[in-house]
Design an enzyme around this catalytic site. Structure first.
Site, short mmCIF file in Angstrom:
data_model
loop_
_atom_site.label_atom_id
_atom_site.label_comp_id
_atom_site.label_asym_id
_atom_site.label_seq_id
_atom_site.Cartn_x
_atom_site.Cartn_y
_atom_site.Cartn_z
N ASP A 167 0.84 -1.20 0.00
CA ASP A 167 0.00 0.00 0.00
C ASP A 167 0.87 1.25 0.00
O ASP A 167 1.59 1.51 0.97
CB ASP A 167 -0.90 0.00 1.25
CG ASP A 167 -1.96 -1.08 1.16
OD1 ASP A 167 -2.76 -1.03 0.22
OD2 ASP A 167 -1.97 -1.98 2.03
N HIS A 196 -0.61 -1.16 -4.67
CA HIS A 196 -1.86 -0.40 -4.61
C HIS A 196 -1.52 1.06 -4.31
O HIS A 196 -1.12 1.38 -3.20
CB HIS A 196 -2.75 -1.02 -3.50
CG HIS A 196 -4.00 -0.28 -3.21
ND1 HIS A 196 -4.76 -0.55 -2.09
CD2 HIS A 196 -4.66 0.70 -3.87
CE1 HIS A 196 -5.83 0.23 -2.07
NE2 HIS A 196 -5.78 1.01 -3.14
N MET A 206 -2.46 4.72 -3.48
CA MET A 206 -3.48 5.65 -2.96
C MET A 206 -2.80 7.01 -2.95
O MET A 206 -2.40 7.53 -1.90
CB MET A 206 -3.92 5.22 -1.55
CG MET A 206 -4.82 3.99 -1.57
SD MET A 206 -4.74 3.05 -0.04
CE MET A 206 -3.29 2.05 -0.38
N MET A 228 -12.63 -1.54 -3.10
CA MET A 228 -12.34 -1.28 -1.68
C MET A 228 -13.57 -1.62 -0.85
O MET A 228 -14.70 -1.22 -1.17
CB MET A 228 -12.00 0.21 -1.46
CG MET A 228 -10.69 0.68 -2.05
SD MET A 228 -9.23 -0.23 -1.54
CE MET A 228 -9.25 -0.05 0.24
N ASP A 282 -10.35 -5.45 -0.96
CA ASP A 282 -9.35 -4.94 -0.01
C ASP A 282 -10.05 -4.16 1.10
O ASP A 282 -10.72 -3.15 0.83
CB ASP A 282 -8.39 -4.03 -0.78
CG ASP A 282 -7.24 -3.50 0.06
OD1 ASP A 282 -7.11 -3.91 1.23
OD2 ASP A 282 -6.47 -2.68 -0.47
#
Ligand code: DX5
Ligand code: ZN
Length: 213
Positions: free
Chosen positions: A33, A64, A66, A135, A173
């Site tokens: 992440d 991933h 973000m 998500m 996730d």
């Protein structure tokens, strides 16, 4: 069902050991992440740490993002050659361009939807990506509660994939545990990300196996 432990809940003081341990315990991917403190109100790790993770991981990485400024982040991480790079469609104006940029690095592109973003936004994207990550919590932190509305989104996405891209992988996730894993499988999920559920248990192998329904 494939399992991708999220190292967000690993022991960062012993990260290499934790990464090796979940790989040996049967993880299919290592979920990484990347948070920038802008797209989400948290920060995690940069490319130097992910390089170190890649060095000890015996399973492919699933990165991933973000983050804002997604193309910049792709350039920072592309040399690591993860299996997947996923980015949030809420952030990107030129989604197809970014998908092509990831694919041009021989990395499998994936897009991510927040819990409030509808599946219909994927109508003109589903054919171009290898995976969609839905998500099941609002991104930013590990250890949050699973939002059950995602189950209907998985079913809706499976239907859309049948029309647009039958090989599309669906990844979930956030708040995944042994209670919701069977429901996610039934709805049509292929890959489950699990952070706190795996790393809070002593026996990683048993934890991973309990999700592989
Ligand atoms: C949250 C991250 C997740 C997180 C999941 O924003 O994208 O990957 O690590 O953690 P759990 O499984 O604890 O919800
Ligand atoms: Zn994640």
């Amino acid at each position: 069902m494939k399992i991708a432990p999220s190292i967000l809940s690993a022991d960062f003081g012993n990260l290499a050991d934790d990464v090796k341990a979940v790989c040996e315990a049967g993880a299919d991917y290592i979920h990484v992440d990347i948070m920038d403190g802008h797209f989400v109100p948290n920060m995690t790790m940069g490319p130097m740490i992910v390089d170190a993770v890649a060095k000890v991981a015996t399973k492919p990485l699933d990165i991933h993002f973000m983050v804002e400024n997604i193309p910049f982040f792709i350039d920072l991480y592309k040399h690591i050659k993860p299996e997947f790079i996923s980015f949030h469609i809420e952030e990107e104006k030129h989604i197809n361009r970014v998908i092509q940029k990831i694919r041009s690095e021989e990395i499998r592109p994936a897009v991510v939807l927040n819990p409030a973003t509808p599946v219909c936004f994927l109508e003109n994207i589903a054919a171009d990506v290898d995976m969609v990550l839905l998500m099941s919590v609002n991104p930013g932190f590990g250890g949050q509660k699973f939002i059950p509305e995602v189950l209907d989104k998985v079913k809706e996405l499976r239907n859309l994939a049948e029309r647009k891209n039958p090989d599309l992988l669906i990844e979930i996730d956030g708040g995944v545990n042994d209670k919701n894993a069977p429901l996610l499988k039934e709805a049509g999920a292929d890959i489950l990300v699990a952070g706190s559920y795996v790393f809070k248990q002593e026996d990683y192998k048993k934890a991973i196996e309990s999700l592989r329904v």
